[in-house]
Design a protein around this motif. Structure first.
Motif, PDB file in Angstrom:
ATOM      1  N   PRO A   1      55.708  26.343 -16.817  1.00 47.53           N
ATOM      2  CA  PRO A   1      54.896  26.562 -15.492  1.00 47.53           C
ATOM      3  C   PRO A   1      53.624  27.286 -15.644  1.00 47.53           C
ATOM      4  O   PRO A   1      53.790  28.217 -16.219  1.00 47.53           O
ATOM      5  N   GLY A   2      52.620  26.966 -15.157  1.00 45.55           N
ATOM      6  CA  GLY A   2      51.124  27.767 -15.081  1.00 45.55           C
ATOM      7  C   GLY A   2      50.477  27.191 -16.248  1.00 45.55           C
ATOM      8  O   GLY A   2      49.465  27.829 -16.448  1.00 45.55           O
ATOM      9  N   ALA A   3      50.821  26.470 -17.385  1.00 45.50           N
ATOM     10  CA  ALA A   3      50.170  26.214 -18.656  1.00 45.50           C
ATOM     11  C   ALA A   3      49.007  25.446 -18.380  1.00 45.50           C
ATOM     12  O   ALA A   3      48.099  25.597 -19.184  1.00 45.50           O
ATOM     13  N   GLY A   4      48.754  24.878 -17.174  1.00 47.92           N
ATOM     14  CA  GLY A   4      47.410  24.071 -16.692  1.00 47.92           C
ATOM     15  C   GLY A   4      47.782  22.508 -16.921  1.00 47.92           C
ATOM     16  O   GLY A   4      46.707  21.885 -16.966  1.00 47.92           O
TER      17      GLY A   4
ATOM     18  N   CYS B   1      46.195  23.266  -2.909  1.00 43.17           N
ATOM     19  CA  CYS B   1      45.560  22.473  -1.712  1.00 43.17           C
ATOM     20  C   CYS B   1      47.011  21.748  -1.363  1.00 43.17           C
ATOM     21  O   CYS B   1      47.281  20.861  -2.122  1.00 43.17           O
ATOM     22  N   PRO B   2      47.439  21.798  -0.170  1.00 49.28           N
ATOM     23  CA  PRO B   2      48.459  21.309   0.269  1.00 49.28           C
ATOM     24  C   PRO B   2      48.312  19.575   0.220  1.00 49.28           C
ATOM     25  O   PRO B   2      49.116  18.867   0.391  1.00 49.28           O
ATOM     26  N   ARG B   3      47.025  19.189   0.441  1.00 50.02           N
ATOM     27  CA  ARG B   3      46.742  17.874   0.640  1.00 50.02           C
ATOM     28  C   ARG B   3      46.541  17.058  -0.808  1.00 50.02           C
ATOM     29  O   ARG B   3      47.398  16.158  -1.231  1.00 50.02           O
ATOM     30  N   CYS B   4      45.509  17.599  -1.657  1.00 50.76           N
ATOM     31  CA  CYS B   4      45.223  16.725  -3.008  1.00 50.76           C
ATOM     32  C   CYS B   4      46.073  17.511  -4.120  1.00 50.76           C
ATOM     33  O   CYS B   4      45.930  17.019  -5.107  1.00 50.76           O
ATOM     34  N   GLN B   5      46.447  18.823  -3.774  1.00 49.98           N
ATOM     35  CA  GLN B   5      47.243  19.504  -4.883  1.00 49.98           C
ATOM     36  C   GLN B   5      46.408  20.152  -5.856  1.00 49.98           C
ATOM     37  O   GLN B   5      46.998  20.533  -6.961  1.00 49.98           O
ATOM     38  N   THR B   6      45.273  20.484  -5.715  1.00 55.23           N
ATOM     39  CA  THR B   6      44.365  21.098  -6.744  1.00 55.23           C
ATOM     40  C   THR B   6      44.891  22.427  -6.623  1.00 55.23           C
ATOM     41  O   THR B   6      44.953  23.069  -5.618  1.00 55.23           O
ATOM     42  N   SER B   7      44.857  23.082  -7.879  1.00 56.53           N
ATOM     43  CA  SER B   7      45.284  24.343  -7.981  1.00 56.53           C
ATOM     44  C   SER B   7      44.111  25.481  -8.157  1.00 56.53           C
ATOM     45  O   SER B   7      42.765  24.967  -9.037  1.00 56.53           O
ATOM     46  N   TYR B   8      43.877  26.312  -7.674  1.00 54.42           N
ATOM     47  CA  TYR B   8      42.665  27.382  -7.867  1.00 54.42           C
ATOM     48  C   TYR B   8      43.358  28.571  -8.612  1.00 54.42           C
ATOM     49  O   TYR B   8      44.407  29.073  -8.090  1.00 54.42           O
ATOM     50  N   GLY B   9      42.448  29.180  -9.132  1.00 50.48           N
ATOM     51  CA  GLY B   9      43.138  30.600  -9.679  1.00 50.48           C
ATOM     52  C   GLY B   9      41.966  31.633  -9.907  1.00 50.48           C
ATOM     53  O   GLY B   9      40.729  31.442  -9.360  1.00 50.48           O
ATOM     54  N   LYS B  10      42.312  32.812 -10.349  1.00 43.78           N
ATOM     55  CA  LYS B  10      41.357  33.807 -10.330  1.00 43.78           C
ATOM     56  C   LYS B  10      40.161  33.375 -11.026  1.00 43.78           C
ATOM     57  O   LYS B  10      38.928  33.852 -10.968  1.00 43.78           O
ATOM     58  N   ASP B  11      40.378  32.413 -12.272  1.00 46.41           N
ATOM     59  CA  ASP B  11      39.167  32.124 -13.123  1.00 46.41           C
ATOM     60  C   ASP B  11      38.528  30.768 -12.687  1.00 46.41           C
ATOM     61  O   ASP B  11      37.418  30.430 -13.143  1.00 46.41           O
ATOM     62  N   SER B  12      39.106  30.060 -11.643  1.00 46.45           N
ATOM     63  CA  SER B  12      38.420  28.896 -11.229  1.00 46.45           C
ATOM     64  C   SER B  12      38.767  28.738  -9.583  1.00 46.45           C
ATOM     65  O   SER B  12      39.540  28.177  -8.977  1.00 46.45           O
ATOM     66  N   PRO B  13      37.893  29.791  -8.987  1.00 46.51           N
ATOM     67  CA  PRO B  13      38.212  30.017  -7.351  1.00 46.51           C
ATOM     68  C   PRO B  13      37.563  28.807  -6.664  1.00 46.51           C
ATOM     69  O   PRO B  13      36.407  28.223  -7.326  1.00 46.51           O
ATOM     70  N   PRO B  14      37.796  28.491  -5.615  1.00 49.69           N
ATOM     71  CA  PRO B  14      37.199  27.542  -4.718  1.00 49.69           C
ATOM     72  C   PRO B  14      35.758  28.167  -4.260  1.00 49.69           C
ATOM     73  O   PRO B  14      35.569  29.358  -4.383  1.00 49.69           O
ATOM     74  N   LYS B  15      34.857  27.068  -3.824  1.00 48.92           N
ATOM     75  CA  LYS B  15      33.339  27.756  -3.688  1.00 48.92           C
ATOM     76  C   LYS B  15      33.497  28.429  -2.479  1.00 48.92           C
ATOM     77  O   LYS B  15      32.843  29.566  -2.345  1.00 48.92           O
ATOM     78  N   ARG B  16      34.419  28.011  -1.330  1.00 47.27           N
ATOM     79  CA  ARG B  16      34.409  29.046  -0.039  1.00 47.27           C
ATOM     80  C   ARG B  16      35.914  29.343  -0.165  1.00 47.27           C
ATOM     81  O   ARG B  16      37.098  28.842  -0.387  1.00 47.27           O
TER      82      ARG B  16
ATOM     83  N   GLY C   1      38.433  20.132   2.076  1.00 49.66           N
ATOM     84  CA  GLY C   1      38.120  21.149   3.140  1.00 49.66           C
ATOM     85  C   GLY C   1      39.531  21.829   3.707  1.00 49.66           C
ATOM     86  O   GLY C   1      39.586  22.697   4.695  1.00 49.66           O
ATOM     87  N   GLU C   2      40.707  21.324   3.060  1.00 52.30           N
ATOM     88  CA  GLU C   2      41.810  21.857   3.553  1.00 52.30           C
ATOM     89  C   GLU C   2      42.224  23.240   3.090  1.00 52.30           C
ATOM     90  O   GLU C   2      41.580  23.871   2.311  1.00 52.30           O
ATOM     91  N   LYS C   3      42.918  23.927   4.039  1.00 53.53           N
ATOM     92  CA  LYS C   3      43.253  25.349   3.741  1.00 53.53           C
ATOM     93  C   LYS C   3      44.276  25.545   2.587  1.00 53.53           C
ATOM     94  O   LYS C   3      45.317  24.888   2.785  1.00 53.53           O
ATOM     95  N   LEU C   4      43.935  26.530   1.724  1.00 54.64           N
ATOM     96  CA  LEU C   4      44.859  26.682   0.590  1.00 54.64           C
ATOM     97  C   LEU C   4      46.054  27.383   1.011  1.00 54.64           C
ATOM     98  O   LEU C   4      45.882  28.174   1.869  1.00 54.64           O
ATOM     99  N   VAL C   5      47.124  27.130   0.276  1.00 55.22           N
ATOM    100  CA  VAL C   5      48.408  27.633   0.561  1.00 55.22           C
ATOM    101  C   VAL C   5      48.812  28.265  -0.791  1.00 55.22           C
ATOM    102  O   VAL C   5      48.589  28.200  -2.114  1.00 55.22           O
ATOM    103  N   VAL C   6      49.936  29.435  -0.906  1.00 53.23           N
ATOM    104  CA  VAL C   6      50.531  29.837  -2.045  1.00 53.23           C
ATOM    105  C   VAL C   6      51.925  29.127  -2.052  1.00 53.23           C
ATOM    106  O   VAL C   6      52.562  28.912  -0.996  1.00 53.23           O
ATOM    107  N   ARG C   7      52.217  28.371  -3.077  1.00 55.07           N
ATOM    108  CA  ARG C   7      53.433  27.491  -3.290  1.00 55.07           C
ATOM    109  C   ARG C   7      54.662  28.668  -3.158  1.00 55.07           C
ATOM    110  O   ARG C   7      54.622  29.638  -3.812  1.00 55.07           O
TER     111      ARG C   7
END
Ligand code: AP5
Ligand code: MG
Length: 212
Positions: free
Chosen positions: A9-12, A130-145, A153-159
């Motif tokens: 889990p979390g390997a990328g 992202c609950p819609r497209c399932q893209t993961s963002y992290g500390k090293d790869s944050p979203p633009k907004r 444009g979906e609101k991100l959630v914590v799984r």
């Protein structure tokens, strides 16, 4: 090209699968993503899987085998596929062998993303999805907004399964049931270990090299 992405889990796996889909034009078949969508849509499948997923436990083999059987039958998987999060147990791997054999196909590469546990824990504690497209963002790869998915444009959630105790449970499931799949595929000469530590771009380069 038929590829399995293996790793804790979390390997990328999901992050790299999205890069590889864009690069090679073959679909990402993620049992985790398909199950999360079923949970969000409240389907009978989602209702069966939710409690187990939230607890960080594997869902029964028959359920995920059926998901992959259906995904492999889809025309978009005809020219190749990236399996992300499947197989995860030996019975799933033997079921996959049988499904591929029936279609005259085989696995070309098993990419094993290697990342130390402390890095995994750090990554998952900082993940937003992202609950819609399932893209993961992290500390090293944050979203633009902050808090908003770049793609839709979906609101991100914590799984729910990214809570520390659930992460521990997922690691245990991986170590006891999934890690031994490397040995399962080794004899076929298709296992490609890849160092998963580094930037997403660096890891992508290593994966692409391993696929050559
Ligand atoms: P699943 O969704 O497959 O979860 P997982 O295997 O635990 O893997 P993750 O999605 O958490 O991690 P990942 O490797 O995709 O990493 P990511 O790219 O997001 O499964 C969830 C649940 O569904 C299971 O627990 C089970 O209940 C059920 N399930 C699914 N498949 C099943 C099956 N076959 N059998 C039975 N049950 C099944 O990256 C992680 C984080 O790190 C992100 O924040 C990302 O931005 C960041 N990151 C990625 N790469 C880098 C990098 N190089 N440097 C820095 N940060 C990075
Ligand atoms: Mg994933």
């Amino acid at each position: 090209m038929n590829v399995i992405l293996l790793g804790p889990p979390g390997a990328g796996k999901g992050t790299q699968a999205k890069r590889l889909t864009a690069r090679y034009g073959i679909p990402q078949l993620s049992t985790g993503d398909i199950l999360r969508k079923a949970v969000a849509d409240g389907t009978p499948l989602g209702k069966k899987a939710k409690a187990l997923m939230d607890a960080g436990k594997l869902v029964p083999d028959e359920i995920v085998n059926a998901i992959i059987e259906e995904a492999l039958a889809s025309p978009r998987a005809a020219k190749g596929f990236l399996l992300d999060g499947f197989p995860r147990t030996v019975p799933q791997a033997t079921a996959l062998d049988e499904m591929l054999q029936r279609r005259g196909k085989r696995i070309d590469h098993v990419i094993v993303l290697e990342v130390p546990t402390e890095v995994l824990v750090e990554r998952l504690s900082g993940r937003a999805t992202c609950p819609r497209c399932q893209t993961s963002y992290g500390k090293d790869s944050p979203p633009k907004r902050p808090g908003i998915c770049d793609n839709d444009g979906e609101k991100l959630v914590v799984r729910p399964d990214d809570m520390p105790d659930r992460v521990r449970q997922r690691m245990l499931e991986y170590e006891s049931k999934t890690a031994l799949l490397t040995g399962y595929y080794k004899a076929r000469g298709v296992v490609r270990p890849v160092n998963g530590v580094g930037t997403v771009d660096e890891v992508e380069k290593r994966v692409v090299q391993a696929l050559q």
